[in-house]
Scaffold this active site. Structure first.
Site, PDB file in Angstrom:
ATOM      1  N   GLU A 340       0.824  -1.225   0.000  1.00  0.00           N
ATOM      2  CA  GLU A 340       0.000   0.000   0.000  1.00  0.00           C
ATOM      3  C   GLU A 340       0.851   1.266   0.000  1.00  0.00           C
ATOM      4  OE1 GLU A 340      -2.684  -0.287   3.274  1.00  0.00           O
ATOM      5  OE2 GLU A 340      -3.736  -2.021   2.483  1.00  0.00           O
ATOM      6  N   GLU A 454      -6.176  -7.546  -0.033  1.00  0.00           N
ATOM      7  CA  GLU A 454      -6.862  -7.245   1.222  1.00  0.00           C
ATOM      8  C   GLU A 454      -8.236  -6.706   0.853  1.00  0.00           C
ATOM      9  OE1 GLU A 454      -5.149  -4.653   4.143  1.00  0.00           O
ATOM     10  OE2 GLU A 454      -3.138  -5.491   3.875  1.00  0.00           O
TER      11      GLU A 454
END
Length: 945
Positions: A340, A454
């Site tokens: 991320e 995710e």
């Protein structure tokens, strides 16, 4: 990732649908499904149809003109499509006002599909709004001005020309292990036709240590287990690193349960890196992965010689150690490091959520390349499938490390609460986000698989199949992200898990590569150390395509050419090596490059006749008047005496002993120098077993111990004994009557003049005496009788407790405590002390405590570690809880709760099962007398150990 990383502003996150990653697809048909001139669409009154702007013509438009959208207004039109699915929506436009782009909003059937930035262009150009889901029949498409100021000539809707989703199975690591390549082959084989189920496990001992909570919840709901399990290597780090069993759970999941493993790496840095010393232990509270909480200079992390670079190397080493264990166990891992990174967007780290993105895209890619090189080349790890986390901002391609160091592209979907585009609220967002999926496919021109690494809500089966969203797998975060119905509808989840489209654990094939092992003949042999019988041992190898790397005896490698030789498939173990081995079994492991290593078990014997001595025991009195040499007779049996040893110390021939033929004399001068007790003298012969002469050394010159007097008091389940010193005594023992006038020792070798019998039972009469002794004899004290009785005291408070961590061996002691005022007046908490008793197990370890929660405020709770003056059964230490003035008072009949954690600063384990105050059962408060409570120093509750 926890949800607070997902709560970015709606403006930044809606920019996730920008043009940067989209190329206009080539439609299969020459004529598009639908085209409309902008001036023929439905326009609001604040829009104009124009052919020129401020008097300047804009030639090249089609139809009768174009629509000039300024700071407001909407363009709407309807299109009819034959089936529900994905369609391409494009416009022909010009935007010559801002080089930074102009923002517009797209809505389909009343549902916002996000914002789009129209790039600067002074000529008529095409802009693609990506693949959007349209339903069979009539659909209304609307474009609304955001920052506006653009010209629209026409709009086109066509069938989506979707990528075939057929990437190669080639891994970036050409030396990938067979197991890793087999996993990659399987994943590419199911990609686009199925989605693999996954679930992230909790980390750091959460769920009270129950790592199976989410997995059992899924199984209880759907009857299935996910095929992929998400792990995190965050706790293996140079700061507060501790073994939380993650690596062993990965091995168990893959090798024993047949699943697939993926892992992230929330690697932390010290908050105050400037004052940090490399290698220094740092409490987890002083570490972070947030860029706003540390002065760690990320740009330096890729510069050799800097402290940041050295720290990152230490972190990589910790990670490599765990990955090496996996590789040794033939376990492949889908690794998602530095995830991320781009955060809320931007090329220079302005949107970063993590320290590893703080310095921007250029440094990030250098750091990724460094990690890739270190793990694959420096540490020789080839069991990794590399996953890179991307987003779909216009700057996202700048963060991509490159096709040569990425195997899978991942996207983390969190849009159930924030930034949803399905027009709903208060329910899970089951959108398949296909537009984002295909933007990420286009990032690598379809060369890499794309996974939902995710997520909160798992898309519904209907949306996944209708939109042809070919996500490789999904992997919800732990806790409420999967178990709350606000994030995942149980009915939708059950339908998905039980469908043919989703692959679950029970549907995975065998992903283990069978490597043929080598074998040896024979696997057992014998060797006689007798010189006349010594012989080499010959072993024949069946290689099965492998090669011999070496031979080991335990962890010690034999020396090739000296200890053994190899000719073709024949190995010769040299007798010179075997003769040096001890009698018994010597296991020699043949280490091959692959497969199971066979073992040659050599039974080593020695048929050489042993020598003997007569006698094998004797006594010696250090009293000068009684001293005498000790004579020993040898039966040689063909051997020769090499020497005599006392432990590892050799006696001096001619001084400490003499030899005449087969007679040996141990000199009294040597024996007189030995301590009272037993001296073992080993006769070292040239062959055979060495016999031992045990000499009992006494000293009758010491006077008998003087008289002594015993006294004592009875307590709760104990008797405290005290006696006077006995002149000449070297030690004492405590004896307790066993009946019929006989006594048995309950403690021996004492040098102190006190002893507490903590094994006594309340209400039982015991008779005690003490014996003082030295080498010359002993003296017995008077006999006293004591009856222990309970000293439990209750008063104005009581303690209720249960243990928040009930495992026998744990790095954390976690009492959950409720303090109750049982009196009739308010209780001033500053006068109260509570004690939790336990065994510290390791006295040289520094301990710390945390008050996680308290009804009177965590900051008002104090704690002190106290080493007890004398250890008791189950306790040598107690943790004393106190209260500051800020805690105030506890009203009559009221209670307050306190949640404490105790741990060593190096996070090594305690053994809780032998702790006095520990409760191994129960998860709710019960009256607990094994904790004690005091008011103004007076015991008011509980039984002291």
């Amino acid at each position: 990732m926890k949800n607070w990383f997902k709560k970015a502003s709606s403006m930044l996150l809606t920019l996730s649908l920008l043009i940067g990653l989209i190329t206009v697809p080539a439609h299969a048909a020459t004529t598009p499904l639908f085209t409309i001139e902008a001036e023929n669409a439905t326009l609001t009154s604040d829009l104009q149809v124009a052919t020129s702007i401020y008097g300047t013509a804009k030639p090249g438009y089609t139809g009768t003109g174009f629509v000039w959208m300024q700071s407001s207004g909407t363009i709407s039109f309807t299109v009819t499509v034959p089936t529900t699915g994905l369609y391409s929506i494009t416009t022909r436009y010009m935007q010559e006002l801002s080089t930074d782009g102009r923002l517009q909003y797209l809505t389909i059937n009343g549902v916002s599909k996000g914002s789009f930035m129209l790039p600067y262009t002074t000529t008529w150009s095409n802009f693609d709004f990506g693949y959007q889901k349209l339903t069979a029949g009539t659909n209304t498409i609307q474009l609304q001005a955001g920052w506006g100021f653009a010209y629209f000539d026409s709009f086109t809707v066509d069938y989506a020309n979707l990528d075939p989703l057929n990437p190669p199975a080639t891994l970036t690591d050409s030396q990938a292990t067979p197991q890793t390549q087999l996993l990659m082959n399987y994943l590419t084989g199911v990609y686009g036709d199925h989605i693999v189920s996954g679930q992230q496990e909790i980390y750091g001992g959460g769920n009270n240590g129950n790592y199976e909570l989410e997995f059992d919840w899924i199984h209880n709901l759907t009857g299935k287990y996910p095929a992929i399990r998400g792990f995190d290597f965050m706790n293996y780090n140079p700061l507060y690193g501790w073994e939380d069993g993650t690596t062993n759970r990965v091995i168990d999941w893959v090798n024993n349960r047949g699943g697939i493993a993926t892992a992230s790496w929330h690697i932390n840095v010290p908050k105050n890196f400037t004052s940090y010393t490399l290698g220094q232990a740092v409490d987890w509270k002083d570490a972070t992965y947030k860029p706003t909480e540390t002065d760690f200079n990320t740009a330096n992390a890729v510069v050799p010689g800097t402290k940041e670079y050295q720290y990152l190397q230490l972190a990589i080493q910790d990670l490599a150690e765990q990955l090496q264990i996996l590789q040794n166990n033939d376990v492949p891992i889908m690794l998602r490091p530095f995830h991320e990174a781009e955060g809320n967007g931007g090329a220079n780290g302005e949107g970063a959520w993590f320290w590893w993105a703080k310095a921007g895209a250029v440094v990030y890619k250098q750091m990724w390349n460094m990690l890739y090189t270190e793990l694959t080349q420096t540490y020789g790890l080839h069991n990794i499938i590399w996953i890179y986390n991307s987003y779909t901002y216009s700057t996202s391609p700048q963060w991509y490390p490159g096709d040569d160091k990425v195997d899978i592209v991942g996207y983390d979907k969190y849009n159930t609460v924030y930034n949803r585009t399905d027009g709903l609220s208060g329910v899970p967002n089951e959108d398949a986000i296909s537009s984002i999926f295909y933007q990420l496919v286009n990032l690598t021109s379809g060369k890499k698989m794309v996974a939902m690494t995710e997520n909160d809500t798992i898309p519904s089966l209907q949306n996944l199949t209708e939109e042809k969203a070919g996500w490789l797998y999904f992997c919800p975060w732990y806790g409420e992200f999967i178990t709350s119905s606000a994030n995942n509808n149980p009915t939708t989840l059950t339908t998905l898990y039980q469908s043919d489209y989703v692959i679950t654990l029970d549907e995975l094939p065998n992903l283990k590569v069978s490597v043929p092992s080598s074998s040896i003949t024979p696997t057992s042999a014998s060797f006689d150390k007798k010189t006349a019988n010594q012989a080499d041992i010959t072993v024949t190898m069946t290689l099965n395509g492998n090669t011999l790397s070496g031979i080991k005896n335990g962890s010690t490698s034999l020396v090739s050419g000296t200890d053994y030789t190899v000719t073709g498939t024949t190995v010769t173990i040299k007798k010179s090596y075997l003769a040096a081995q001890a009698v018994g079994t010597t296991n020699l492991t043949f280490d091959f490059n692959a497969g199971t290593d066979p073992v040659l078990a050599v039974s080593v014997v020695d048929t050489t006749p042993s020598s003997t001595i007569t006698p094998t025991s004797a006594s010696f009195d250090k009293n000068t008047a009684n001293q005498a040499d000790i004579a020993v007779t040898l039966t040689l049996n063909g051997n020769t005496l090499s020497g005599i040893k006392n432990g590892s110390t050799s006696l001096v021939s001619g001084t400490d002993y003499t030899v005449s033929g087969t007679a040996v004399t141990i000199k009294k001068s040597y024996l007189a120098a030995q301590a009272v007790g037993t001296t073992n003298l080993t006769f070292d012969f040239s062959a055979g077993t060495d016999p031992v002469l045990a000499v009992s050394v006494v000293d009758t010159t010491v006077a008998l111990p003087g008289a002594l007097t015993l006294s004592g008091t009875a307590g709760n389940a104990q008797a405290a004994l005290t006696w006077t010193a006995s002149s000449g005594a070297t030690s004492y023992k405590v004896e307790r009557a066993t009946g019929s006038g006989t006594y048995a020792a309950i403690a021996s070798g004492l040098t102190a003049l006190t002893y507490t019998d903590s094994t006594a039972v309340n209400g039982t009469l015991y008779n005690y005496r003490v014996v003082a002794s030295n080498s010359g004899g002993s003296t017995t004290s008077n006999v006293i009788s004591l009856t222990p009785a309970s000293t439990t005291s209750t008063g104005s408070l009581k303690i209720q407790m249960y243990s928040g961590n009930t495992t026998d061996s744990s790095n954390t002691i976690a009492p959950r405590i409720k303090l109750v005022n049982t009196g009739t007046t308010a209780l001033d908490l500053t006068t109260v002390k509570l004690r939790y008793y336990y065994t510290v197990d390791a006295t040289n370890k520094t301990q710390a405590f945390w008050c996680d929660w308290a009804g009177i405020g965590s900051s008002n709770v104090t704690g002190t570690f106290v080493t007890m003056a004398s250890a008791k059964t189950g306790a040598d230490t107690y943790f004393e809880i106190g209260f500051t003035s800020g805690a105030g008072s506890l009203a009559a009949g009221a209670s307050t709760e306190i949640q404490i954690r105790i741990a060593r600063t190096d996070w090594t384990n305690y053994t809780q099962s032998n702790d006095y105050s520990f409760s191994s059962t129960g998860s709710s408060y019960v009256d607990w007398t094994k904790m004690t409570g005091y008011v103004n120093g007076s015991l008011q509750w509980g039984i002291e150990p």
